[in-house]
Design an enzyme around this catalytic site. Structure first.
Site, PDB file in Angstrom:
ATOM      1  N   HIS A  95     -14.405  -3.449 -46.275  1.00 33.09           N
ATOM      2  CA  HIS A  95     -13.717  -3.853 -47.499  1.00 33.09           C
ATOM      3  C   HIS A  95     -13.308  -2.643 -48.350  1.00 33.09           C
ATOM      4  O   HIS A  95     -12.753  -2.793 -49.436  1.00 33.09           O
ATOM      5  CB  HIS A  95     -14.656  -4.774 -48.300  1.00 33.09           C
ATOM      6  CG  HIS A  95     -13.979  -5.632 -49.302  1.00 33.09           C
ATOM      7  ND1 HIS A  95     -14.369  -5.677 -50.625  1.00 33.09           N
ATOM      8  CD2 HIS A  95     -12.934  -6.482 -49.197  1.00 33.09           C
ATOM      9  CE1 HIS A  95     -13.610  -6.525 -51.282  1.00 33.09           C
ATOM     10  NE2 HIS A  95     -12.726  -7.030 -50.445  1.00 33.09           N
ATOM     11  N   LYS A 150     -11.392   0.609 -49.923  1.00 33.67           N
ATOM     12  CA  LYS A 150      -9.992   0.861 -50.253  1.00 33.67           C
ATOM     13  C   LYS A 150      -9.889   2.259 -50.844  1.00 33.67           C
ATOM     14  O   LYS A 150     -10.416   2.519 -51.929  1.00 33.67           O
ATOM     15  CB  LYS A 150      -9.468  -0.177 -51.244  1.00 33.67           C
ATOM     16  CG  LYS A 150      -9.615  -1.622 -50.768  1.00 33.67           C
ATOM     17  CD  LYS A 150      -9.526  -2.591 -51.929  1.00 33.67           C
ATOM     18  CE  LYS A 150      -9.668  -4.030 -51.470  1.00 33.67           C
ATOM     19  NZ  LYS A 150     -11.018  -4.343 -51.002  1.00 33.67           N
ATOM     20  N   ASP A 153      -4.393  15.265 -49.436  1.00 31.84           N
ATOM     21  CA  ASP A 153      -4.760  16.685 -49.354  1.00 31.84           C
ATOM     22  C   ASP A 153      -6.159  16.977 -49.866  1.00 31.84           C
ATOM     23  O   ASP A 153      -6.427  18.088 -50.354  1.00 31.84           O
ATOM     24  CB  ASP A 153      -3.741  17.544 -50.123  1.00 31.84           C
ATOM     25  CG  ASP A 153      -2.438  17.732 -49.354  1.00 31.84           C
ATOM     26  OD1 ASP A 153      -2.440  17.549 -48.124  1.00 31.84           O
ATOM     27  OD2 ASP A 153      -1.406  18.054 -49.986  1.00 31.84           O
ATOM     28  N   HIS A 188      -8.588 -10.289 -59.474  1.00 29.25           N
ATOM     29  CA  HIS A 188      -9.024  -9.602 -58.263  1.00 29.25           C
ATOM     30  C   HIS A 188      -9.755  -8.296 -58.568  1.00 29.25           C
ATOM     31  O   HIS A 188     -10.284  -7.652 -57.668  1.00 29.25           O
ATOM     32  CB  HIS A 188      -7.821  -9.336 -57.339  1.00 29.25           C
ATOM     33  CG  HIS A 188      -8.200  -9.000 -55.939  1.00 29.25           C
ATOM     34  ND1 HIS A 188      -8.130  -7.720 -55.428  1.00 29.25           N
ATOM     35  CD2 HIS A 188      -8.668  -9.766 -54.926  1.00 29.25           C
ATOM     36  CE1 HIS A 188      -8.530  -7.720 -54.165  1.00 29.25           C
ATOM     37  NE2 HIS A 188      -8.865  -8.947 -53.838  1.00 29.25           N
ATOM     38  N   LYS A 218     -12.620  -5.648 -59.735  1.00 34.84           N
ATOM     39  CA  LYS A 218     -14.072  -5.626 -59.579  1.00 34.84           C
ATOM     40  C   LYS A 218     -14.610  -4.444 -60.395  1.00 34.84           C
ATOM     41  O   LYS A 218     -14.469  -3.288 -60.008  1.00 34.84           O
ATOM     42  CB  LYS A 218     -14.451  -5.452 -58.106  1.00 34.84           C
ATOM     43  CG  LYS A 218     -13.771  -6.441 -57.150  1.00 34.84           C
ATOM     44  CD  LYS A 218     -13.020  -5.672 -56.096  1.00 34.84           C
ATOM     45  CE  LYS A 218     -12.311  -6.486 -55.068  1.00 34.84           C
ATOM     46  NZ  LYS A 218     -11.851  -7.783 -55.320  1.00 34.84           N
ATOM     47  N   ASP A 256     -24.240  -0.987 -71.118  1.00 36.47           N
ATOM     48  CA  ASP A 256     -24.685  -0.397 -72.384  1.00 36.47           C
ATOM     49  C   ASP A 256     -23.617   0.459 -73.067  1.00 36.47           C
ATOM     50  O   ASP A 256     -23.941   1.361 -73.844  1.00 36.47           O
ATOM     51  CB  ASP A 256     -25.949   0.451 -72.169  1.00 36.47           C
ATOM     52  CG  ASP A 256     -27.162  -0.399 -71.827  1.00 36.47           C
ATOM     53  OD1 ASP A 256     -27.159  -1.600 -72.186  1.00 36.47           O
ATOM     54  OD2 ASP A 256     -28.093   0.119 -71.180  1.00 36.47           O
TER      55      ASP A 256
END
Length: 531
Positions: free
Chosen positions: A187, A189, A194, A427, A429, A434
C-alpha cells in the site's frame, strides 16, 4: 476466440451469449491451471540501488536543495499538497526536473487520463537518460499490462510487480488458490527524484485522486519533502525493489497488443490532445512548486521528520515486532497527553482499538475522529466494521465526524471493486498528537493496514503542521461533515449544518433501506481482521 463485455452481456465468438455458469467454469479452469504454475525465479533480476549522497548532490535538484538543508541541519523541508491538480503537476514537473533516477511505487495506477500522462512523464525521463524504477502492487494494475510490458522494454525503464497474480485476465480467482499471499498488498506510495525530493501520502495514481472526474473525488493529502528523510525513503525503496515479492513484469505479463514504444507514444499523445487532459496541461503550466524548489524559494515547513514503514517481508507474512510500522509509530509518538485528531477514510478500530481509544477518552484525552459517512464510503464492508463500534466509542467520550458525499454527480468508483459505491469520499490518512507532532502517509486505522498490507509514512515534529490538522476539526468542518451523537436513549443520530441551522438525522443520512441493511448483515460477519 475472445471474450468481451458489451452492455453488461457476455459475448462469445460471433455475438452468441454464453450462460454465466459457463463463464464461471472457464474462469475456474483458468484459475486451476494457473494455480499449478509457479512464479518465476528471482535469481536473474537486475541489481540496482539509489544514488549515493555525493551523486545526488551533483544533480540540479541537489545543487538547489543542498543550500536549504545546510540552513536547517537535521531537519527536512515539508510542503503539504491538498489541491489535487497541484499534486498531479508536482509529480510531472518533478519527473521533468530529474536528471539521474526516478524511484516510484504505488498501490493503484489507473490507465486513465492522469495515469497515462504520468506514465508519459516517466517515459520522457527515461528518454533523457534517467533510470526509472517503477514498483506497483499488482492488485491495482488492471488494464495497463500492455503499457507496463512496453515501457519495460526501454533500456532505462524497469517495472516490477509486488505479489503478482499469475492469471492476468481473471485476477480475483487468484485469491481462491493463493489467498494467504495475495491477500497481502503493498500500500506504499512514494515518488522520489534523484534521491533529493520525494512525494509521499495517501494518493494513488488515477483521475479520482487528482480531481479529474466530475462524479468521483478522493479528498486526499500528500506532501513534497526534501532533506534527510528523502534518503530514508530511497533506502526503503531499495529494500522493496529487491524483496522476495517484487517480480520483473516481463516474467509475469505476456506480450500484448502494444508491441513497441512508438505505440505508447502515440497513445499518450492522443490522451494529451483530449479535452479531459486540458485542465491538467494547464495545471502543469500554472504550477510554480517545482520551479520555486529549483530556485530555492519554495515555502517549506522545516521539522525533524522520521520515516515509518513496514519491512517488505510483511508481504510474505514474515514480519513481527519492531519491523512493523505500528510499533515504530507507538515508539516515536509516545503516549498522548492532551488531544488526538485522527483522519482515516477506512477506520475500523476492531475490538482492541475500540478498547484503546475508549481508555484514552476516559482518561481525559480529547479524541476526535474523521472518517467517511456511509453515503460517501467506497467500501461498505469497511463501514460495517466501523459502524458496529460507534456506540461504544461515543459512550466512552470519543467524538466522531463523518464526511458527507461531496460531489453532486454520481459515477461508480470501479477501483473499489464489487462493493464500491458511487460516492466521492475522504481518502487522506493523517493524525496529530497534542498539537506537537503529525503523521501523514498511507496507513489507515484498520486491521488490514496493521496486519496485512505494507505501509509508509512520515512522523513530523511540527506544531505548525499539527495545528493545521487540528484546524480541520476546530473550524469549518460542519459544512462538509456530520457529527455522530447519542440521544438520551442511547440511539445514534447525525447532525449537519444546514442553511437554516442544524439538521438532525435519526438514520444514516442519504442512504436507503437496502444499503443500511447490507451494513448490518455484514457487521455480523467475523471479517474484521481482513478489512
Amino acid at each position: 476466440m475472445g471474450i468481451a463485455e458489451s452492455g453488461g452481456t457476455t459475448k462469445f465468438w460471433q455475438g452468441r451469449a454464453v450462460p454465466l455458469v459457463l463463464v464461471v467454469l472457464v474462469g475456474l479452469f483458468a484459475g486451476l491451471t494457473t494455480g499449478c504454475r509457479s512464479l518465476p525465479s528471482l535469481d536473474d533480476r537486475t541489481v540496482s540501488s539509489a544514488l549515493t549522497d555525493d551523486e545526488a548532490r551533483m544533480t540540479q535538484l541537489g545543487l538547489a536543495i543542498e543550500p536549504l538543508t545546510v540552513l536547517h541541519p537535521g531537519k527536512s523541508g515539508i510542503r503539504l499538497m491538498e489541491n489535487p491538480r497541484e499534486a498531479f503537476a508536482a509529480r510531472v514537473l518533478l519527473a521533468a526536473a530529474t536528471q539521474r533516477t526516478l524511484d516510484v511505487e504505488y498501490y493503484i495506477w489507473h490507465g486513465d487520463v492522469t495515469g497515462t500522462l504520468l506514465l508519459e512523464a516517466l517515459h520522457n525521463a527515461a528518454d533523457r537518460g534517467v533510470r526509472v524504477r517503477l514498483l506497483l502492487d499488482d492488485n491495482g494494475t488492471r488494464g495497463i499490462d500492455s503499457e507496463l510490458v512496453t515501457l519495460n522494454q526501454h533500456e532505462n525503464f524497469e517495472v516490477r510487480l509486488f505479489n503478482p497474480f499469475r492469471n492476468r485476465n481473471l485476477k480475483p480467482l487468484g485469491f481462491a488458490f493463493e489467498f494467504s499471499r495475495l491477500n497481502r498488498r503493498m500500500h506504499n506510495k512514494s515518488f522520489t527524484a534523484d534521491n533529493q525530493a520525494t512525494i509521499i501520502g495517501g494518493r494513488n495514481v488515477g483521475d479520482e485522486y487528482f480531481g479529474a472526474t466530475a462524479g468521483i473525488l478522493k479528498v486526499d493529502l500528500d506532501l513534497l519533502a526534501i532533506g534527510p528523510v528523502v534518503q530514508d525513503v530511497s533506502r526503503d525503496f531499495d529494500r522493496y525493489w529487491a524483496s522476495g515479492s517484487a517480480y520483473p513484469v516481463d516474467g509475469i505479463v505476456p506480450a500484448r497488443k502494444m508491441e513497441d514504444l512508438e505505440s505508447f507514444r502515440s497513445q499518450a499523445a492522443a490522451v494529451r490532445r483530449g479535452v479531459e487532459a486540458q485542465e491538467y496541461i494547464a495545471a502543469l503550466r500554472n504550477s510554480t512548486l517545482v520551479a520555486a524548489l529549483l530556485e530555492g524559494s519554495s515555502a517549506l515547513i522545516w521539522a525533524e521528520t522520521t520515516m515509518v514503514t513496514d519491512a517488505p517481508e510483511k508481504g510474505l507474512g514474515k514480519v513481527k515486532g519492531e519491523a512493523l510500522l505500528t510499533n515504530q509509530l507507538t515508539e516515536i509518538l509516545g503516549e498522548p497527553k492532551r488531544h488526538v485528531e485522527l483522519v482515516s477514510p477506512y477506520f475500523v478500530p476492531a475490538r482492541g482499538g475500540t478498547r484503546l481509544f475508549s481508555e484514552m477518552a476516559e482518561s481525559g484525552i480529547e479524541l476526535r475522529v474523521l472518517t467517511n459517512a456511509l453515503e460517501a464510503t467506497d467500501v461498505i464492508s469497511v463501514h460495517a466494521g466501523y459502524a458496529k463500534r460507534r456506540k461504544d466509542l461515543l459512550e466512552a467520550g470519543v467524538r466522531l465526524f463523518e464526511m458527507r458525499h461531496l460531489s453532486p454527480q454520481v459515477d461508480r468508483n470501479v477501483s473499489a471493486g464489487p462493493f464500491g459505491s458511487s460516492a466521492s469520499s475522504l481518502h487522506a490518512k493523517t493524525f496529530a498528537v497534542d498539537g506537537e507532532r503529525a503523521f501523514i502517509g498511507s496507513f489507515n486505522f484498520d486491521p488490514r493496514s496493521i496486519n496485512l498490507n505494507t505501509e509508509l509514512g512520515f512522523v513530523i515534529d511540527s506544531p505548525e503542521l499539527a495545528q493545521q490538522i487540528a484546524d480541520v476539526f476546530d473550524g469549518g468542518i460542519s459544512s462538509d461533515v456530520y457529527e455522530v451523537l447519542l440521544d438520551e436513549k442511547g440511539k445514534l443520530y447525525w447532525i449537519e449544518q444546514g442553511d437554516g441551522g442544524l439538521i438532525r438525522h435519526d438514520k444514516e443520512p442519504n442512504t436507503g433501506f437496502w444499503k443500511r441493511s447490507a451494513v448490518f448483515w455484514i457487521s455480523l460477519l467475523p471479517i474484521d481482521w481482513m478489512l
